[in-house]
Design an enzyme around this catalytic site. Structure first.
Site, PDB file in Angstrom:
ATOM      1  CB  ALA A 118      30.328  42.904  38.529  1.00 43.21           C
ATOM      2  CE  LYS A 119      35.534  37.024  35.849  1.00 43.57           C
ATOM      3  NZ  LYS A 119      34.861  36.269  34.765  1.00 43.57           N
TER       4      LYS A 119
END
Ligand code: NAD
Length: 429
Positions: A118-119
């Site tokens: 994720a980011k």
């Protein structure tokens, strides 16, 4: 049914490829090396699982309201909760965050920590905000992405222009909204708030360990080696210090303020003191100020790219003199430049391996938080070193056995683990 990988718009020239297209090219390059039973699953990697765009309105100190756009992307959750940093930068875009989240998927699998990728990011120049405005921005952004967060759902961490304080605000905001204190919802926190010893230097330490592993195999002695480093923030400064402590000479450092070179070697700690006081290395009286472009042809055995993505293009790749390029940053090398470096026999230690030290110690932080039992710094550094060395060996051996680059080998290992998790989990519904 389609197993087509290519989703790269054909009208884009090599120079126009953004980070997301770079990731898609990397998936295309790994696809032929993945086993037949995983081939039908490869398209899973070419889209994020989910992506959230949020509006982040902030009351400024002068009473006016400003609006910023923020994102949180979960690229893949097959191997565990989402994990990846939050970036504050004026150039943040959705495709950039998608790429960064995808690299987290591969990276977490390469070092075999039980996380998906994720980011997050907010398109903002944090230097234009006061501390109080930055806190309000962080708290509103956290509230907007709250539906995705949780210690078993998605766990952010610092990235460019975010730090321990920002993580503390994020943890507090999430905890206030949940009505309980949740330390495991974010990593990279202050040690006083469940942060891990060793986290601050972890990415730089991983950069150092992986470079030392490559150097040993190439017969290059780190003691006495010359190192040029782009980026003098969390990653670049720690890496510079560790190389210097191991006897290497830091012959050039570039940050967004300028470039300083000294063939005799820079005093990293003095440079850090200067850059903290002057918001960058420009003007530091420890060497010669050179132009930004000359940095890439610095006479050095080791080059560390620890700033931003998309820094090394074909023209730059042709001028690099180093034997080893270590990607401390995510996505610093364009796909075309990657091939040029390979042709020129330059060993590229890819981001998904080289900068995995940060997420590895983030994993340790998360384990310590949820078990409420904390480890010593020596223990953390020893475990980090072991994981980095094991991952490096696995990537090196795969590259040698298959006759492919370290990047493609890292993708083989990482994508195999991710897609195998999908295969055994099965297709829902
Ligand atoms: P940071 O904000 O602490 O430092 C960034 C550095 O890069 C600064 O010195 C800045 O001046 C410099 N920089 C920015 N743009 C530049 C440009 N165009 N030219 C030259 N220098 C430039 O950020 P960081 O945490 O050190 O992250 C650096 C890179 O490492 C990013 O790609 C990030 O995604 C990656 N990374 C960070 C971590 C981590 O734990 N912080 C972990 C893995 C990967």
């Amino acid at each position: 049914m389609t197993t087509t990988v290519s989703r790269i718009p054909s009208y884009l020239s090599a120079e126009q490829l953004g980070p997301w297209e770079t990731f898609l090219v990397q998936v295309e390059r790994v696809a032929p090396h993945l086993p037949a039973d995983l081939q039908p699953l490869i398209p899973i990697l070419t889209r994020p699982t989910r992506a959230l765009i949020v509006n982040v309105p902030v009351r400024l100190d002068n009473g006016e309201m400003a609006h910023f756009e923020g994102y949180r992307v979960q690229h893949n959750l097959a191997r565990g909760p989402g994990k990846g940093g939050i970036r504050y930068h004026p150039d943040v875009t959705l495709p950039e965050v998608m790429a960064l989240s995808a690299w987290m998927t591969v990276k977490n699998a390469v070092v075999n920590v039980p996380f998906g990728g994720a980011k997050g990011g907010v398109r903002v120049d944090p230097r234009q905000l006061s501390t109080a405005e930055l806190e309000r921005l962080t708290r509103r952004y956290t509230s907007e992405i709250h539906i995705l967060l949780g210690q078993d759902k998605d766990i952010p961490a610092p990235d460019i222009n975010t730090n321990e304080q920002v993580m503390a605000w994020l943890m507090d905001t999430y905890s206030m909204n949940e009505g309980r204190t949740s330390m495991g919802v974010v990593t990279g926190k202050p040690v006083s708030l469940g942060g891990s010893l060793g986290r601050r230097d972890a990415t730089g330490r991983g950069v150092f360990v992986s470079t030392a592993e490559a150097a040993r195999r190439l017969g290059l002695d780190i003691a006495g080696a010359r190192v040029a480093i782009q980026g003098f923030g969390n990653v670049g400064e720690a890496a510079a210090r560790l190389f210097s402590d191991a006897g290497a000479r830091i012959v050039a450092v570039q940050d967004s303020s300028g470039t300083i070179a000294n063939p005799a070697g820079l005093d990293v700690r003095a440079l850090k003191t200067w850059s903290t006081a002057h918001q960058g290395v420009a003007g530091a009286p420890f060497g010669e100020q050179i132009d930004g472009d000359s940095f890439w042809s610095t006479d050095a055995e080791i080059l560390v790219a620890a700033a931003m993505e998309n820094q090394i293009h074909p023209a730059t790749a042709r001028r690099i003199r180093a034997r080893i390029l270590t990607e401390g940053a995510n996505g610093p090398t364009s796909p075309e430049a990657d091939l040029i470096l390979q042709d020129r026999g330059i060993t590229v230690i890819p981001d998904v391996l080289a900068n995995a030290g940060g997420v590895t110690v983030s994993y340790f932080e998360w384990v310590q938080d949820i078990s409420a039992f904390f480890w010593s710094e020596d223990e953390i550094n020893a475990r980090l070193e072991r994981i980095m060395k094991e991952a490096f060996s696995a990537v090196w051996e795969t590259a040698t056995a298959k006759g492919i680059s370290l990047r493609t080998a890292a993708f083989v290992l990482g994508c195999d683990r991710v897609l195998r998790a999908h295969k055994v989990r099965g297709l829902y519904p």
